[in-house]
Design a protein around this motif. Sequence first.
Motif, PDB file in Angstrom:
ATOM      1  N   ILE A 105       0.831  -1.215   0.000  1.00  0.00           N
ATOM      2  CA  ILE A 105       0.000   0.000   0.000  1.00  0.00           C
ATOM      3  C   ILE A 105       0.866   1.267   0.000  1.00  0.00           C
ATOM      4  CG2 ILE A 105      -0.403   0.520   2.469  1.00  0.00           C
ATOM      5  CD1 ILE A 105      -3.216   0.141  -0.113  1.00  0.00           C
ATOM      6  N   SER A 106       2.132   1.133   0.427  1.00  0.00           N
ATOM      7  CA  SER A 106       3.054   2.285   0.402  1.00  0.00           C
ATOM      8  C   SER A 106       3.275   2.795  -1.015  1.00  0.00           C
ATOM      9  CB  SER A 106       4.421   1.889   0.956  1.00  0.00           C
ATOM     10  OG  SER A 106       4.308   1.503   2.271  1.00  0.00           O
ATOM     11  N   LEU A 107       3.001   1.938  -2.003  1.00  0.00           N
ATOM     12  CA  LEU A 107       3.263   2.313  -3.393  1.00  0.00           C
ATOM     13  C   LEU A 107       2.007   2.812  -4.090  1.00  0.00           C
ATOM     14  CD1 LEU A 107       5.403  -0.858  -4.090  1.00  0.00           C
ATOM     15  CD2 LEU A 107       6.266   1.456  -3.801  1.00  0.00           C
ATOM     16  N   VAL A 108       0.939   2.975  -3.300  1.00  0.00           N
ATOM     17  CA  VAL A 108      -0.363   3.337  -3.885  1.00  0.00           C
ATOM     18  C   VAL A 108      -0.855   4.682  -3.340  1.00  0.00           C
ATOM     19  CG1 VAL A 108      -2.799   2.626  -4.057  1.00  0.00           C
ATOM     20  CG2 VAL A 108      -0.999   0.905  -4.104  1.00  0.00           C
ATOM     21  N   GLY A 109      -1.487   5.432  -4.214  1.00  0.00           N
ATOM     22  CA  GLY A 109      -2.257   6.595  -3.794  1.00  0.00           C
ATOM     23  C   GLY A 109      -3.663   6.352  -4.314  1.00  0.00           C
ATOM     24  N   ALA A 110      -4.669   6.619  -3.519  1.00  0.00           N
ATOM     25  CA  ALA A 110      -6.010   6.254  -3.990  1.00  0.00           C
ATOM     26  C   ALA A 110      -7.091   7.216  -3.519  1.00  0.00           C
ATOM     27  CB  ALA A 110      -6.360   4.844  -3.506  1.00  0.00           C
ATOM     28  N   ILE A 111      -8.059   7.412  -4.391  1.00  0.00           N
ATOM     29  CA  ILE A 111      -9.314   8.058  -3.977  1.00  0.00           C
ATOM     30  C   ILE A 111     -10.399   7.031  -4.251  1.00  0.00           C
ATOM     31  CG2 ILE A 111     -10.897   9.989  -4.252  1.00  0.00           C
ATOM     32  CD1 ILE A 111      -8.752  11.545  -5.651  1.00  0.00           C
ATOM     33  N   VAL A 112     -11.032   6.570  -3.202  1.00  0.00           N
ATOM     34  CA  VAL A 112     -12.101   5.582  -3.372  1.00  0.00           C
ATOM     35  C   VAL A 112     -13.432   6.279  -3.127  1.00  0.00           C
ATOM     36  CG1 VAL A 112     -12.989   3.348  -2.630  1.00  0.00           C
ATOM     37  CG2 VAL A 112     -10.537   3.770  -2.583  1.00  0.00           C
ATOM     38  N   GLU A 113     -14.264   6.292  -4.138  1.00  0.00           N
ATOM     39  CA  GLU A 113     -15.503   7.086  -4.161  1.00  0.00           C
ATOM     40  C   GLU A 113     -15.149   8.553  -3.908  1.00  0.00           C
ATOM     41  OE1 GLU A 113     -19.320   4.344  -3.700  1.00  0.00           O
ATOM     42  OE2 GLU A 113     -18.422   4.813  -1.786  1.00  0.00           O
ATOM     43  N   ALA A 144      -3.962  15.436  -4.771  1.00  0.00           N
ATOM     44  CA  ALA A 144      -2.762  15.912  -4.049  1.00  0.00           C
ATOM     45  C   ALA A 144      -2.393  14.917  -2.954  1.00  0.00           C
ATOM     46  CB  ALA A 144      -3.031  17.295  -3.461  1.00  0.00           C
ATOM     47  N   CYS A 145      -3.411  14.454  -2.235  1.00  0.00           N
ATOM     48  CA  CYS A 145      -3.206  13.512  -1.135  1.00  0.00           C
ATOM     49  C   CYS A 145      -2.642  12.183  -1.671  1.00  0.00           C
ATOM     50  CB  CYS A 145      -4.557  13.298  -0.440  1.00  0.00           C
ATOM     51  SG  CYS A 145      -4.428  12.392   1.070  1.00  0.00           S
ATOM     52  N   ALA A 146      -3.177  11.772  -2.815  1.00  0.00           N
ATOM     53  CA  ALA A 146      -2.720  10.507  -3.410  1.00  0.00           C
ATOM     54  C   ALA A 146      -1.269  10.601  -3.878  1.00  0.00           C
ATOM     55  CB  ALA A 146      -3.627  10.138  -4.575  1.00  0.00           C
ATOM     56  N   LEU A 147      -0.833  11.825  -4.181  1.00  0.00           N
ATOM     57  CA  LEU A 147       0.529  12.004  -4.699  1.00  0.00           C
ATOM     58  C   LEU A 147       1.592  12.090  -3.609  1.00  0.00           C
ATOM     59  CD1 LEU A 147      -0.094  14.702  -7.462  1.00  0.00           C
ATOM     60  CD2 LEU A 147       0.750  12.378  -7.829  1.00  0.00           C
ATOM     61  N   LEU A 148       1.155  12.290  -2.374  1.00  0.00           N
ATOM     62  CA  LEU A 148       2.092  12.598  -1.278  1.00  0.00           C
ATOM     63  C   LEU A 148       3.280  11.645  -1.199  1.00  0.00           C
ATOM     64  CD1 LEU A 148      -0.094  13.590   1.811  1.00  0.00           C
ATOM     65  CD2 LEU A 148       1.763  14.921   0.814  1.00  0.00           C
ATOM     66  N   ASN A 149       3.002  10.357  -1.324  1.00  0.00           N
ATOM     67  CA  ASN A 149       4.054   9.351  -1.111  1.00  0.00           C
ATOM     68  C   ASN A 149       4.783   8.955  -2.388  1.00  0.00           C
ATOM     69  OD1 ASN A 149       1.547   8.290  -1.860  1.00  0.00           O
ATOM     70  ND2 ASN A 149       2.075   6.246  -1.182  1.00  0.00           N
TER      71      ASN A 149
END
Lengths: 257, 264
Positions: free
Chosen positions: B79-87, B147-152
């Motif tokens: 999950i460290s390699l993922v950024g996601a917006i679910v719904e 933006a949040c999904a891009l953080l990592n």
Amino acid sequence: MIRLIRNELYKTFRFKMVYLFMAILAVHAWLTVRIYSAGGEWKSVITMANGQSLPLALLNSMGQFMIVFIPVFAADLITSEVKSGTVKIALLRPVLRIEWLNAKIVSMFVFITVLLGFSIAAEYAIGTLAFGWGEQTHYAGKLYSETEGIWLTIRLAVSMLLPYMACGMFVVFIALSSTNVSATIGLSIAILTASQYLSEVGSLESYSLAKLVYFFHEQVYQANTDTLFQSVTVLTGYVAACYSVSAMIMKKKNFTS
Amino acid sequence: MENKRFILEVRELTKKLGSRTVVDRLNLRIEEGEIYGFLGKNGSGKTTTIRMITGLVHPDAGEVRICGYDLKSQFKAAISLVGAIVETPAFYAQLTAYDNLKLTANLLPGVTRHRVEEVLTIAGLSERTRDKVGSYSLGMKQRLGIACALLNRPKLIILDEPTNGLDPQGMKEIKELIVQLASEHGISFLISSHLLRDIEQICTMAGIIRNGKLIAECDVRQLRASREEPIAIAASEPMHAIRSKATTLEQFYFDMTEGGAGND
């Protein structure tokens, strides 16, 4: 895990709820003092009008507030996050579900500790402002020196962390099982309140969580080893059982909002 | 084919709700830098699949691998390699955009304040970082979600209906941002949508899900490049491996969903 706990505490103290509860406790102490000062001794819990005795006099009534505050806090802490989807802020990151639950429980513990600490400090301040500090502490018909009184107050207040946490863990379990905030609050308060009536069934009296939340400090004060041991075992059992079930619910839960 | 590096591999993913199979033995692979459009009508199983890929819902069977890490047994690494917006992107309305991202950044090792400001700029929110999220429009919340999904600095970004509720300008900006992030940062995307034209404009691959089954996949670049040529179809099951003469993704979609493929 530490960062997750820091986030939880940041939210707890950034949002207004905890300050509202503090204000309610302070207003309650102030009203109690006002009623006593206005000549209402006969309907007041104050037995000796001085600052150092007030926190002990009000320790009983704090349980009645906590049985409402804890469900409201837990509903906001858990059910509201699951329902609004903000739980995803943590769960879509490298955070295990059990870590999320543990951080919520730490937050609950800090919330209870802060409210307890605040209420004692506020009652000392309000009592002293109204009546002066006084010469001795009065509790359960006995007089204690200033130092003994402060120590007794701290000891009994700290002892209340166990029943409040048992109550908190029970409500965390309800909050995780429930799908909406009102249900969490309503169901928790209803079950806790109903548990008072376990005392009607003699053999179940010692298992009443509400009764322990109200009167555990008196058992600590009386220091009857058998009763105290039984109550500590019951409370620890509540904490362990509710934590285990909550962890299981959390592990299996599907987050669909 | 086997030498390709897959950012996301989904094998035989299955989810049942009561007696209904919501996702049925779904297989999906996304290559590095690919923008994969996940198409299907409402209730077809897109969001449930995404929830399983992100660990929010437990599958009944199957596995999810992100850059080779098994989501179940190596959750944190995967999950460290993922950024996601679910719904819809969820944020604390009482906090500012910056504070919301800071809370997320706290959960990600190595993400600095500078990075928080950087992603807010990438998402075009640098002017409104100190405003409470409660005052944001849906479009701005979507941007904040990105933006949040891009953080990592993720390898894979999963977006569930990213243009839902956006006005035409907002939709255009989000699509441009996705294409820019894929080309400049090499990020792979899995984007669920039922808006066929949007997917056709930005995606490199598209898969169609129907009744929980991935019934067909299509190379959208090929579709765009050779409008007149029949396109190759890879379907999840041999019985659906039919050929389409579609020249648009919309045509392809209806060929697959109404023309026989995937019909139960």
